[in-house]
Design a protein around this motif. Structure first.
Motif, PDB file in Angstrom:
ATOM      1  N   TYR A   1       0.271  24.546   4.684  1.00  0.00           N
ATOM      2  CA  TYR A   1       1.163  25.053   5.723  1.00  0.00           C
ATOM      3  C   TYR A   1       1.107  26.569   5.838  1.00  0.00           C
ATOM      4  O   TYR A   1       1.132  27.278   4.824  1.00  0.00           O
ATOM      5  CB  TYR A   1       2.610  24.622   5.444  1.00  0.00           C
ATOM      6  N   ILE A   2       1.069  27.019   7.086  1.00  0.00           N
ATOM      7  CA  ILE A   2       1.135  28.452   7.372  1.00  0.00           C
ATOM      8  C   ILE A   2       2.440  28.686   8.111  1.00  0.00           C
ATOM      9  O   ILE A   2       2.788  27.961   9.041  1.00  0.00           O
ATOM     10  CB  ILE A   2      -0.078  28.924   8.215  1.00  0.00           C
ATOM     11  N   TRP A   3       3.163  29.666   7.635  1.00  0.00           N
ATOM     12  CA  TRP A   3       4.510  29.949   8.143  1.00  0.00           C
ATOM     13  C   TRP A   3       4.436  31.271   8.882  1.00  0.00           C
ATOM     14  O   TRP A   3       4.096  32.288   8.281  1.00  0.00           O
ATOM     15  CB  TRP A   3       5.429  30.029   6.937  1.00  0.00           C
ATOM     16  N   MET A   4       4.662  31.256  10.173  1.00  0.00           N
ATOM     17  CA  MET A   4       4.518  32.508  10.931  1.00  0.00           C
ATOM     18  C   MET A   4       5.832  32.898  11.584  1.00  0.00           C
ATOM     19  O   MET A   4       6.649  32.055  11.946  1.00  0.00           O
ATOM     20  CB  MET A   4       3.429  32.371  11.987  1.00  0.00           C
ATOM     21  N   LYS A   5       6.011  34.204  11.683  1.00  0.00           N
ATOM     22  CA  LYS A   5       7.213  34.713  12.334  1.00  0.00           C
ATOM     23  C   LYS A   5       6.952  34.667  13.832  1.00  0.00           C
ATOM     24  O   LYS A   5       5.862  35.048  14.279  1.00  0.00           O
ATOM     25  CB  LYS A   5       7.424  36.162  11.880  1.00  0.00           C
ATOM     26  N   THR A   6       7.938  34.216  14.597  1.00  0.00           N
ATOM     27  CA  THR A   6       7.722  34.170  16.043  1.00  0.00           C
ATOM     28  C   THR A   6       7.692  35.602  16.583  1.00  0.00           C
ATOM     29  O   THR A   6       8.420  36.467  16.086  1.00  0.00           O
ATOM     30  CB  THR A   6       8.850  33.386  16.758  1.00  0.00           C
ATOM     31  N   PRO A   7       6.865  35.873  17.569  1.00  0.00           N
ATOM     32  CA  PRO A   7       6.785  37.248  18.071  1.00  0.00           C
ATOM     33  C   PRO A   7       7.984  37.609  18.947  1.00  0.00           C
ATOM     34  O   PRO A   7       8.631  36.722  19.502  1.00  0.00           O
ATOM     35  CB  PRO A   7       5.491  37.232  18.892  1.00  0.00           C
ATOM     36  N   LYS A   8       8.233  38.868  19.034  1.00  0.00           N
ATOM     37  CA  LYS A   8       9.237  39.439  19.946  1.00  0.00           C
ATOM     38  C   LYS A   8      10.611  38.792  19.815  1.00  0.00           C
ATOM     39  O   LYS A   8      11.315  38.602  20.821  1.00  0.00           O
ATOM     40  CB  LYS A   8       8.758  39.304  21.401  1.00  0.00           C
ATOM     41  N   GLY A   9      10.980  38.400  18.604  1.00  0.00           N
ATOM     42  CA  GLY A   9      12.326  37.854  18.382  1.00  0.00           C
ATOM     43  C   GLY A   9      12.601  36.547  19.110  1.00  0.00           C
ATOM     44  O   GLY A   9      13.765  36.164  19.296  1.00  0.00           O
ATOM     45  N   MET A  10      11.542  35.840  19.529  1.00  0.00           N
ATOM     46  CA  MET A  10      11.760  34.564  20.214  1.00  0.00           C
ATOM     47  C   MET A  10      12.359  33.544  19.248  1.00  0.00           C
ATOM     48  O   MET A  10      12.064  33.593  18.045  1.00  0.00           O
ATOM     49  CB  MET A  10      10.404  33.992  20.656  1.00  0.00           C
ATOM     50  N   THR A  11      13.146  32.609  19.762  1.00  0.00           N
ATOM     51  CA  THR A  11      13.615  31.537  18.881  1.00  0.00           C
ATOM     52  C   THR A  11      12.425  30.604  18.637  1.00  0.00           C
ATOM     53  O   THR A  11      11.438  30.619  19.389  1.00  0.00           O
ATOM     54  CB  THR A  11      14.763  30.714  19.512  1.00  0.00           C
TER      55      THR A  11
END
Ligand code: PLP
Length: 404
Positions: free
Chosen positions: A343-353
């Motif tokens: 699993y790769i866990w990524m932060k959503t860009p631009k504060g998107m939910t």
């Protein structure tokens, strides 16, 4: 007049992956010409390894002859499989787990949702946040959890232990004392894995406060780092506080064959009562055993050929994990996981939910991932991608991400 179990009404409307499947089907129906790449659900794509297929064929043939036919399996599993598990997964790693402490089942999902039955309904549970949603949902169904929370409301009987960027996605001991602690390492969805030292802290804590750890090792086969334990029984004292769950789904592709096991050491007791006895009683009453042919297939997982073939399969998926991790990082995304886990866990860009990002990805580049918020409140703002696709699809998905 019948009455429903109202605890079911406290659950989210549908199971996370059912919601995703519905959204994807609706999109595909409206856009039949678009090719969707699925890096969402944690299902494998590689076929069953040849030596396991041979074992299955031969077990099927046995079922057609009166002398070798098998009916109901022993409730706790055939000795040939329990011995192979004890030898390979435990003794070979120096862990003290005996074959008669292993309960064979049809998978870890059933075990991790059913295990709560042997505990009192007023036990307080603690779960990593985010984590596999089945732990919390199964406890809610059983009446644990006065109020269930969505993202905005509180859920009092469950202690959420945030696993965030700040603590390296490894949960910390909570302020409030739990009775049952669910740990999942390597974690689904963050891909983070606890070191032996970190896990030992949990084992010592559980022994000190009299809590039980339910340790989900479904992704153990993906561990690549030396200091990450493959079993909680590598830690001192785990026999008096830990139950361990295993699945054959991710190490051997048994998602469609169904096989798993649970270990309950005989030293794990409430006063004089062994949890082992309660689970054996439960198995005997509610379960009629995993099919003979599947248990023979499970035995083949531990054969020298099986081990070699599965090592290659895991390497294939982990190459995908690298492609996703490196590709997204190069494209400027913040990513973690993928080293001891598929699993790769990524932060959503631009504060998107998480769901906004899900919708945008599906609409614009037809890649499906899993919204982090579906795994718990601390998953909001994150997105899970899996390495279980084919190599070609994985490479194509990463290219699509770059084009966003
Ligand atoms: N535990 C975790 C953490 C999982 O992610 C999964 C499946 O995705 C399971 C258990 C279920 O495993 P099984 O297929 O053996 O039921």
């Amino acid at each position: 007049m019948f009455k429903i179990n109202e605890d079911y009404l406290k659950l989210p409307g549908s199971y996370l992956f059912s919601t995703i499947a519905k959204k994807v089907s609706a999109f595909q129906a409206e856009n039949p010409d678009k090719k969707i790449i699925r890096l969402g659900i944690g299902d494998v794509t590689q076929p069953i390894a040849p030596s396991i297929i041979r074992a299955l064929h031969s077990a099927v043939d046995e079922m057609g002859e009166a002398e070798t036919f098998h009916g109901y399996a022993p409730d706790l599993g055939y000795a040939f499989l329990r011995d192979a598990i004890a030898e390979n997964d435990y003794h070979a790693r120096g862990c003290d787990v005996q074959a008669d402490e292993i309960f064979v089942s049809d998978g870890a999902k059933c075990d991790c949702s059913n295990i709560q039955e042997i505990f009192s309904s007023d036990c307080k549970i603690a779960v990593c946040d985010p984590v596999y949603p089945v732990y919390v949902d199964s406890n809610i169904m059983a009446g644990r959890g006065g109020t269930y929370s969505t993202l905005t409301e509180t859920f009092s009987d469950v202690i959420y232990m945030p696993a965030t960027e700040t603590n390296g996605f490894c949960p910390e001991i909570p302020d409030e004392t739990p009775d049952i602690i669910y740990l999942c390492s390597p974690n689904n969805p963050t891909g983070a894995a606890m070191t032996k030292g970190q896990l030992q802290v949990w084992v010592d804590y559980a022994n000190k406060v009299g809590a039980v750890i339910i340790y989900d090792a479904a992704y153990e086969a993906y561990i690549s780092e030396e200091n990450v334990p493959h079993s909680i029984y590598e830690c001192e004292g785990a026999r008096t506080c830990a139950i361990e769950l295993h699945s054959f789904s991710k190490n051997a592709g048994f998602t469609g064959l169904r096989l798993g096991y649970t270990v309950i050491p005989k030293d794990l007791k409430d006063g004089d009562v062994m949890l082992h006895s309660l689970w054996a009683r439960r198995h005997g009453t509610k379960y009629n055993g995993a099919p003979y042919i599947i248990q023979r297939a499970g035995e083949a997982v531990y054969s020298p050929e099986g081990k070699a073939e599965l090592k290659e399969q895991i390497a294939y998926y982990m190459k995908n994990a690298r492609v996703i991790y490196d590709g997204l990082k190069a494209a400027g995304y913040q990513v973690s996981g993928g080293v001891n886990s598929p699993y790769i866990w990524m932060k959503t860009p631009k504060g998107m939910t998480s769901w906004e990002f899900f919708d945008q990805l599906l609409k614009n580049v037809q890649v499906v991932g899993t919204p982090g918020s579906g795994f718990g409140p601390s998953g909001e703002g994150y997105f899970r991608l899996t390495a279980f696709g084919t190599y070609e699809n994985t490479v194509a998905a990463v290219e699509r991400f770059k084009s966003l």
